[in-house]
Scaffold this motif. Structure first.
Motif, PDB file in Angstrom:
ATOM      1  N   ALA A  49      -2.881  -5.159   4.197  1.00  0.00           N
ATOM      2  CA  ALA A  49      -2.053  -4.572   5.256  1.00  0.00           C
ATOM      3  C   ALA A  49      -2.157  -3.043   5.222  1.00  0.00           C
ATOM      4  O   ALA A  49      -2.282  -2.399   6.277  1.00  0.00           O
ATOM      5  CB  ALA A  49      -0.604  -5.015   5.116  1.00  0.00           C
ATOM      6  N   LEU A  50      -2.134  -2.474   4.024  1.00  0.00           N
ATOM      7  CA  LEU A  50      -2.292  -1.018   3.906  1.00  0.00           C
ATOM      8  C   LEU A  50      -3.693  -0.590   4.344  1.00  0.00           C
ATOM      9  O   LEU A  50      -3.854   0.448   5.002  1.00  0.00           O
ATOM     10  CB  LEU A  50      -2.025  -0.568   2.468  1.00  0.00           C
ATOM     11  CG  LEU A  50      -0.569  -0.502   2.053  1.00  0.00           C
ATOM     12  CD1 LEU A  50      -0.442  -0.395   0.533  1.00  0.00           C
ATOM     13  CD2 LEU A  50       0.122   0.685   2.730  1.00  0.00           C
ATOM     14  N   GLY A  51      -4.693  -1.383   3.990  1.00  0.00           N
ATOM     15  CA  GLY A  51      -6.058  -1.081   4.410  1.00  0.00           C
ATOM     16  C   GLY A  51      -6.190  -1.125   5.921  1.00  0.00           C
ATOM     17  O   GLY A  51      -6.853  -0.272   6.526  1.00  0.00           O
ATOM     18  N   ARG A  52      -5.548  -2.120   6.549  1.00  0.00           N
ATOM     19  CA  ARG A  52      -5.543  -2.206   8.018  1.00  0.00           C
ATOM     20  C   ARG A  52      -4.879  -0.969   8.618  1.00  0.00           C
ATOM     21  O   ARG A  52      -5.385  -0.375   9.569  1.00  0.00           O
ATOM     22  CB  ARG A  52      -4.786  -3.452   8.492  1.00  0.00           C
ATOM     23  CG  ARG A  52      -5.570  -4.744   8.467  1.00  0.00           C
ATOM     24  CD  ARG A  52      -4.710  -5.909   8.960  1.00  0.00           C
ATOM     25  NE  ARG A  52      -4.117  -5.683  10.268  1.00  0.00           N
ATOM     26  CZ  ARG A  52      -4.686  -6.013  11.438  1.00  0.00           C
ATOM     27  NH1 ARG A  52      -5.859  -6.625  11.443  1.00  0.00           N
ATOM     28  NH2 ARG A  52      -4.075  -5.775  12.575  1.00  0.00           N
ATOM     29  N   LEU A  57      -4.973   4.134  11.458  1.00  0.00           N
ATOM     30  CA  LEU A  57      -4.570   5.549  11.462  1.00  0.00           C
ATOM     31  C   LEU A  57      -5.769   6.484  11.459  1.00  0.00           C
ATOM     32  O   LEU A  57      -5.757   7.522  12.123  1.00  0.00           O
ATOM     33  CB  LEU A  57      -3.698   5.858  10.235  1.00  0.00           C
ATOM     34  CG  LEU A  57      -2.251   5.426  10.274  1.00  0.00           C
ATOM     35  CD1 LEU A  57      -1.599   5.624   8.907  1.00  0.00           C
ATOM     36  CD2 LEU A  57      -1.481   6.203  11.329  1.00  0.00           C
ATOM     37  N   SER A  58      -6.791   6.136  10.698  1.00  0.00           N
ATOM     38  CA  SER A  58      -7.944   7.022  10.563  1.00  0.00           C
ATOM     39  C   SER A  58      -8.820   7.045  11.808  1.00  0.00           C
ATOM     40  O   SER A  58      -9.696   7.880  11.936  1.00  0.00           O
ATOM     41  CB  SER A  58      -8.792   6.604   9.357  1.00  0.00           C
ATOM     42  OG  SER A  58      -9.376   5.335   9.580  1.00  0.00           O
ATOM     43  N   GLY A  59      -8.591   6.097  12.727  1.00  0.00           N
ATOM     44  CA  GLY A  59      -9.362   6.070  13.963  1.00  0.00           C
ATOM     45  C   GLY A  59     -10.631   5.239  13.864  1.00  0.00           C
ATOM     46  O   GLY A  59     -11.351   5.097  14.853  1.00  0.00           O
ATOM     47  N   VAL A  60     -10.909   4.686  12.693  1.00  0.00           N
ATOM     48  CA  VAL A  60     -12.120   3.888  12.521  1.00  0.00           C
ATOM     49  C   VAL A  60     -12.136   2.719  13.493  1.00  0.00           C
ATOM     50  O   VAL A  60     -13.166   2.397  14.086  1.00  0.00           O
ATOM     51  CB  VAL A  60     -12.239   3.389  11.059  1.00  0.00           C
ATOM     52  CG1 VAL A  60     -13.333   2.357  10.906  1.00  0.00           C
ATOM     53  CG2 VAL A  60     -12.479   4.561  10.124  1.00  0.00           C
ATOM     54  N   PHE A 130      -0.371  10.405   3.818  1.00  0.00           N
ATOM     55  CA  PHE A 130      -0.960  11.676   4.230  1.00  0.00           C
ATOM     56  C   PHE A 130      -1.289  11.680   5.722  1.00  0.00           C
ATOM     57  O   PHE A 130      -0.982  12.629   6.432  1.00  0.00           O
ATOM     58  CB  PHE A 130      -2.228  11.984   3.425  1.00  0.00           C
ATOM     59  CG  PHE A 130      -3.007  13.143   3.981  1.00  0.00           C
ATOM     60  CD1 PHE A 130      -2.500  14.440   3.904  1.00  0.00           C
ATOM     61  CD2 PHE A 130      -4.218  12.944   4.617  1.00  0.00           C
ATOM     62  CE1 PHE A 130      -3.201  15.513   4.441  1.00  0.00           C
ATOM     63  CE2 PHE A 130      -4.928  14.010   5.163  1.00  0.00           C
ATOM     64  CZ  PHE A 130      -4.417  15.295   5.068  1.00  0.00           C
ATOM     65  N   PHE A 131      -1.922  10.606   6.215  1.00  0.00           N
ATOM     66  CA  PHE A 131      -2.306  10.567   7.625  1.00  0.00           C
ATOM     67  C   PHE A 131      -1.105  10.535   8.562  1.00  0.00           C
ATOM     68  O   PHE A 131      -1.252  10.806   9.750  1.00  0.00           O
ATOM     69  CB  PHE A 131      -3.245   9.395   7.919  1.00  0.00           C
ATOM     70  CG  PHE A 131      -4.671   9.657   7.470  1.00  0.00           C
ATOM     71  CD1 PHE A 131      -5.246  10.909   7.566  1.00  0.00           C
ATOM     72  CD2 PHE A 131      -5.441   8.623   6.966  1.00  0.00           C
ATOM     73  CE1 PHE A 131      -6.546  11.146   7.171  1.00  0.00           C
ATOM     74  CE2 PHE A 131      -6.747   8.842   6.573  1.00  0.00           C
ATOM     75  CZ  PHE A 131      -7.304  10.107   6.665  1.00  0.00           C
ATOM     76  N   SER A 135      -0.125  17.489   8.744  1.00  0.00           N
ATOM     77  CA  SER A 135      -1.457  17.907   8.273  1.00  0.00           C
ATOM     78  C   SER A 135      -2.464  16.771   8.399  1.00  0.00           C
ATOM     79  O   SER A 135      -3.618  16.983   8.799  1.00  0.00           O
ATOM     80  CB  SER A 135      -1.394  18.367   6.814  1.00  0.00           C
ATOM     81  OG  SER A 135      -0.583  19.506   6.699  1.00  0.00           O
ATOM     82  N   GLY A 136      -2.054  15.571   8.063  1.00  0.00           N
ATOM     83  CA  GLY A 136      -2.941  14.412   8.178  1.00  0.00           C
ATOM     84  C   GLY A 136      -3.320  14.133   9.616  1.00  0.00           C
ATOM     85  O   GLY A 136      -4.489  13.847   9.925  1.00  0.00           O
TER      86      GLY A 136
END
Length: 181
Positions: A49-52, A57-60, A130-131, A135-136
């Motif tokens: 779930a955190l990986g998802r 969040l990272s936009g991948v 962080f994201f 700043s993230g």
């Protein structure tokens, strides 16, 4: 080589299209369990779930959103010579949206598993946290442009470095009595 999200999206589209064409030829195999790799650790639902969340969040995963419209556009283009199919085709494509969304979610989960396998749960939490910070978010906002600029700068740098190395090799080989062109 550094890829921007847009280049990543193009690669994903190409790979997905190749996979879709291959999948039409034979049934898809069952997904492998997270521990299929030797030495792979068992992932918890929390880690996945955190990986998802990190993937989103990272936009991948934004690239996945562009895949389905490209497929449907390709299908529409292939039926241009048969306009009488347009209405039925649109209904079929609309009916497929939930199934396509399910496939997209599967890919997001697969991406989440990759992140979860590469990072500990604590690291995943740190990166996700962080994201979510100003700043993230700013980092994510500027990353595509920055990576594109880095790729551009790398081209000139690589050319200059290549010339420098070749000049040095010629000089050093000349000291040893060898002439290189």
């Amino acid at each position: 080589m550094i890829f921007s999200r847009y280049r990543l999206a193009a690669c994903i589209v190409a790979l997905t299209a190749a996979g879709a064409a291959h999948a039409q030829q034979r049934p898809a195999p069952a997904p492998a369990p997270a521990t299929a790799q030797p030495g792979a650790r068992i992932l918890t639902d929390s880690q996945v779930a955190l990986g998802r969340e990190l993937a989103i969040l990272s936009g991948v995963t934004a690239a996945f959103d562009r895949v389905m419209p490209q497929f449907t556009a390709q299908i529409r283009r292939s039926t241009v010579t048969r306009p009488e199919l347009a209405k039925d085709l649109e209904q079929v494509l609309d009916g497929l949206k939930p199934e396509l969304e399910q496939h997209k979610q599967e890919m997001i989960t697969a991406t989440g598993r990759l992140y979860a396998a590469a990072l500990t749960e604590a690291e995943l939490k740190d990166v996700v946290t962080f994201f979510k910070t100003p700043s993230g978010r700013k980092y994510l906002e500027i990353s595509p442009r920055t990576l594109d600029r880095v790729a551009f700068e790398m081209q000139g740098w690589a050319e200059r470095l290549s010339q420098t190395v070749m000049d040095r090799v010629r000089t050093e080989m000349g000291k040893r009595g060898h002439q290189l062109q």
